[in-house]
Scaffold this motif. Sequence first.
Motif, short mmCIF file in Angstrom:
data_model
loop_
_atom_site.label_atom_id
_atom_site.label_comp_id
_atom_site.label_asym_id
_atom_site.label_seq_id
_atom_site.Cartn_x
_atom_site.Cartn_y
_atom_site.Cartn_z
N ALA A 125 0.83 -1.21 0.00
CA ALA A 125 0.00 0.00 0.00
C ALA A 125 0.86 1.25 0.00
CB ALA A 125 -0.92 -0.01 1.22
N ALA A 126 1.95 1.23 0.75
CA ALA A 126 2.84 2.40 0.80
C ALA A 126 3.46 2.68 -0.56
CB ALA A 126 3.94 2.16 1.84
N ARG A 127 3.75 1.64 -1.32
CA ARG A 127 4.33 1.82 -2.65
C ARG A 127 3.40 2.58 -3.58
NH1 ARG A 127 4.36 -2.55 -5.40
NH2 ARG A 127 5.86 -1.73 -6.89
N ARG A 128 2.11 2.46 -3.34
CA ARG A 128 1.11 3.05 -4.23
C ARG A 128 0.56 4.38 -3.72
NH1 ARG A 128 -0.43 -1.62 -7.23
NH2 ARG A 128 0.33 -3.52 -6.22
N ALA A 129 0.96 4.76 -2.53
CA ALA A 129 0.40 5.97 -1.89
C ALA A 129 1.10 7.24 -2.38
CB ALA A 129 0.54 5.86 -0.38
N PRO A 130 0.45 8.40 -2.23
CA PRO A 130 1.11 9.68 -2.52
C PRO A 130 2.35 9.84 -1.66
CG PRO A 130 -1.25 9.99 -2.27
CD PRO A 130 -0.95 8.58 -1.82
N PRO A 131 3.29 10.71 -2.08
CA PRO A 131 4.61 10.77 -1.43
C PRO A 131 4.60 10.88 0.09
CG PRO A 131 4.63 12.05 -3.43
CD PRO A 131 3.23 11.60 -3.25
N LEU A 132 3.93 11.85 0.65
CA LEU A 132 3.98 12.03 2.10
C LEU A 132 3.28 10.89 2.83
CD1 LEU A 132 3.42 15.89 2.48
CD2 LEU A 132 5.55 14.59 2.69
N GLN A 133 2.20 10.41 2.27
CA GLN A 133 1.52 9.27 2.87
C GLN A 133 2.38 8.01 2.79
OE1 GLN A 133 -2.44 8.76 1.28
NE2 GLN A 133 -2.94 10.93 1.52
N SER A 134 3.10 7.85 1.68
CA SER A 134 4.00 6.72 1.52
C SER A 134 5.10 6.75 2.57
CB SER A 134 4.61 6.73 0.12
OG SER A 134 5.54 5.68 -0.03
N LEU A 135 5.71 7.92 2.77
CA LEU A 135 6.76 8.06 3.76
C LEU A 135 6.23 7.74 5.16
CD1 LEU A 135 9.60 8.89 4.63
CD2 LEU A 135 8.81 11.27 4.67
N ALA A 136 5.06 8.27 5.48
CA ALA A 136 4.47 8.02 6.79
C ALA A 136 4.18 6.54 6.99
CB ALA A 136 3.19 8.84 6.97
N ALA A 137 3.70 5.88 5.94
CA ALA A 137 3.39 4.45 6.04
C ALA A 137 4.65 3.62 6.22
CB ALA A 137 2.63 4.01 4.79
N ILE A 138 5.72 3.98 5.53
CA ILE A 138 7.00 3.28 5.66
C ILE A 138 7.51 3.40 7.09
CG2 ILE A 138 9.45 3.37 5.02
CD1 ILE A 138 7.76 2.03 2.91
N ARG A 139 7.44 4.59 7.65
CA ARG A 139 7.91 4.80 9.03
C ARG A 139 7.02 4.06 10.02
NH1 ARG A 139 11.33 9.08 10.12
NH2 ARG A 139 10.22 9.49 12.05
N ARG A 140 5.72 4.11 9.79
CA ARG A 140 4.78 3.47 10.70
C ARG A 140 4.96 1.95 10.70
NH1 ARG A 140 0.86 6.18 9.05
NH2 ARG A 140 0.06 4.72 7.48
N ALA A 141 5.27 1.38 9.54
CA ALA A 141 5.44 -0.07 9.42
C ALA A 141 6.78 -0.54 9.99
CB ALA A 141 5.32 -0.50 7.97
N GLY A 142 7.71 0.40 10.18
CA GLY A 142 9.01 0.03 10.73
C GLY A 142 9.95 -0.59 9.72
N LEU A 143 9.73 -0.32 8.43
CA LEU A 143 10.63 -0.83 7.41
C LEU A 143 11.97 -0.12 7.49
CD1 LEU A 143 8.10 -0.93 4.44
CD2 LEU A 143 8.79 -2.82 5.91
N TYR A 144 13.05 -0.84 7.25
CA TYR A 144 14.36 -0.22 7.39
C TYR A 144 15.39 -0.86 6.48
CZ TYR A 144 15.53 -4.30 10.32
OH TYR A 144 15.75 -5.56 10.78
N ARG A 145 16.40 -0.05 6.12
CA ARG A 145 17.61 -0.51 5.45
C ARG A 145 18.79 -0.29 6.38
NH1 ARG A 145 17.48 -0.89 -0.32
NH2 ARG A 145 19.62 -0.13 -0.40
N GLN A 146 19.89 -0.99 6.11
CA GLN A 146 21.06 -0.87 6.96
C GLN A 146 21.75 0.47 6.74
OE1 GLN A 146 21.88 -3.14 9.26
NE2 GLN A 146 20.31 -4.60 8.65
N GLY A 147 22.14 1.12 7.83
CA GLY A 147 22.92 2.35 7.74
C GLY A 147 22.07 3.57 7.48
N LEU A 148 22.64 4.74 7.80
CA LEU A 148 21.91 6.00 7.62
C LEU A 148 21.63 6.28 6.16
CD1 LEU A 148 20.72 8.61 8.73
CD2 LEU A 148 23.03 9.60 8.67
#
Length: 308
Positions: free
Chosen positions: A270-293
């Motif tokens: 769903a985050a992949r298909r959402a508008p930019p700010l909503q996508s970012l919020a969904a990614i953060r809310r889901a706790g998705l992460y990559r290694q390193g800053l």
Amino acid sequence: MERASVTIVMATYNGAEMLPMQLQSFAAQSLRPARLLVSDDGSRDQTRDLVHDWAKSHPEIEVTLRDGPKRGAAQNFLSLLRLPVEGDFLSISDQDDIWLEGKLEAAVTALQQIPAETPALYCGRTWEVYGDLNRRRLSRGAPRGPSFAHALVQNIGGGNTMVLNRAGAEALRAAAQVTGEIVVHDWWIYQVITGIGGVVLFDEVPHMLYRQHAGNEIGANRGWRATMMRARALASGRFAAWCACNVMALRQIEPRLTPENRALLNSFDAARRAPPLQSLAAIRRAGLYRQGLRGQLSLYAGALLQRL
């Protein structure tokens, strides 16, 4: 340890130049493999002859050479993973690296600490080397550790380091029966094992020489050149295409995922298909992460650019 039976699966294609040292490193293992299963994707060099000759000189190791599907490295490996599982552990190998003598023993020792019925994957760091094999650079670590939340957006370990216990290998075989296209085999393996609730062990101690050369399918993914390539992949939409392929492959095994990971997959899709700010919020809310800053910032950039 001596009773542990290890099967190596290796996909080959025109690998004659570097294959002999890889094969010799199998024979030099402190825990010698019981069998080697090679899938050759139509080599036009001496690859097949080298495998046949090595098999004759190492009769204590059961060697099988089969024809690959001729659809690229990912599908060649997938064809191997669809075969019946033999032995206690399944080790995955490329054709152009060199294993240090304790590689299989380290993996099996680690995996034997996991209950046999729990699907488990061992992977880890490598020594990145170039032509002379002497200048070694330690590959990237994984300070944040493995999880499905990480696997959805980044791979943690190269396939050339991966070893599975029998439960993990059986789980992959079941998944491979219903899986079509994948991006790369090792990323898919990481996603499947974490997705079904298995255990991933990441070894910070390297046990192999990962040769860097022009023919690498992926390579070490380090330095400014690799950074620019990742940026281009993000901007061009290639990373988004990879994510779409991964999601489709995971949908094919969705009933096998844990309820929590099915929900996480849905959130990511769903985050992949959402508008930019909503996508970012969904990614953060889901706790998705990559290694390193830098990795995490690139994930956020992908959300804002709608390139996930």
